[in-house]
Design an enzyme around this catalytic site. Sequence first.
Site, short mmCIF file in Angstrom:
data_model
loop_
_atom_site.label_atom_id
_atom_site.label_comp_id
_atom_site.label_asym_id
_atom_site.label_seq_id
_atom_site.Cartn_x
_atom_site.Cartn_y
_atom_site.Cartn_z
N TYR A 141 -0.98 -1.33 10.66
CA TYR A 141 -1.25 -1.81 9.33
C TYR A 141 -0.06 -1.14 8.41
O TYR A 141 0.36 -2.24 7.91
CB TYR A 141 -2.52 -1.09 8.97
CG TYR A 141 -2.56 -1.11 7.49
CD1 TYR A 141 -3.23 -2.50 6.98
CD2 TYR A 141 -2.73 -0.14 6.53
CE1 TYR A 141 -3.28 -2.59 5.57
CE2 TYR A 141 -2.79 -0.10 5.24
CZ TYR A 141 -3.02 -1.37 4.60
OH TYR A 141 -3.34 -1.56 3.19
N SER A 184 0.72 -1.21 -0.16
CA SER A 184 -0.06 0.00 0.02
C SER A 184 0.98 1.26 0.11
O SER A 184 2.03 1.29 0.50
CB SER A 184 -0.68 -0.01 1.21
OG SER A 184 -1.39 1.25 1.27
N LYS A 223 2.87 -3.89 6.47
CA LYS A 223 3.20 -3.88 5.14
C LYS A 223 4.44 -3.79 4.89
O LYS A 223 5.30 -4.40 4.06
CB LYS A 223 2.25 -2.81 4.35
CG LYS A 223 0.95 -3.15 4.10
CD LYS A 223 0.53 -4.24 3.31
CE LYS A 223 -0.89 -4.54 3.38
NZ LYS A 223 -1.34 -6.01 2.49
#
Length: 337
Positions: free
Chosen positions: A148, A124, A152
């Site tokens: 989050y 992302s 990643k």
Amino acid sequence: MAILVTGGAGYIGSHTVVELLNANQQVIIVDNLSNANVIALSRIEKITAKSCIFYQGSVLNKALLHKIFTDHAIEAVIHLAGLKAEADSVCKPLQYYETNVTGTIILCQVMAEHQVKKLVFSSSATVYGVPDGLPIKETDSTGATTPYGQSKLMVEQLLADLHTADNQWDITILRYFNPVGAHPSGLIGEDPCDIPNNLMAYICQVAVGKLKELQVFGNDYLTPDGTGVRDYIHVVDLAQGHLKALAKLSSNSAIATYNLGTGRGYSVIEIINTFEQITGKAIPYRFSARRDGDLAAYFADVSHAKTALDWHAELSLETMIESSWHWQSKNPNGYRN
Ligand code: UD1
């Protein structure tokens, strides 16, 4: 040979599977349906007139993954399964690290045991944190601000280390900007379980009458109209980016990272105005405080994907909005009609 798509029943997964089936690939899906609905699978069949093999389960389930790799000749994996809500991750860090990081470790362990070393990983733009400058290049510095985003980044790092340790691995990391829109059939689309966090899904629910008004988070950013600017990309373009990435995974055993965006930013107000023009629906909104963790503006430098993958986003903002609305108005309750 088949392509295994983890998270293949979800929003990006379902659109990617449609493109794979349309390209005559054999597809196997593993998805625990934590943020997806099994109905998406029958819709995929309806769109493509083809079927895929589905296993309900988590990437944390090593025995299940072993069974899948034993029972099928898998050529490559597109790894989309993961948790993806920034704010939620702040409250549930262990769950996010377990699903996103441990899940990837388990998947890669099983892949290695079965000598399958071709992987496309869903990352992302959140990994850039506060951008060095605009547009954002893949070589810019990274720095996540939530569990989050951190998860990643950790996966990106572990994949780089994996490739260093064993250069037979062929890995493509795709950093998505803001995926929106839906398949033109209106049969699959984004179906948030809860009140949506993301702008387009929220606007659609206001338009369909499920939510009263949109809160625009901040109108004092250093952007032309004061509202946040993002690089929205049509999910069908994004799905096709995965096919280009797969085609590029070859015998040259490399690791590469690409931004998938359009390279152009739109503000929240531009999105609202365009949505109203296209759909004829009024979107009541009011300005409220900035949302924690939001940035003023970010959009991608997409030249690397264009040169190396021969991919660029083709679909316009109008098409993104039209297709989002088509999906939402045909399926006001998502897959739970
Ligand atoms: C969010 C995630 C990001 C994820 C991306 C795509 C955060 C902080 N980031 O990005 O990790 O990759 O979605 O799924 O959650 N907005 C409003 N009102 C709303 C919702 C959004 O004004 O009700 C504004 C935001 O302030 C922002 C823009 O709309 O300026 C886009 O927001 P959103 O769709 O949530 O995406 P991002 O925050 O860019």
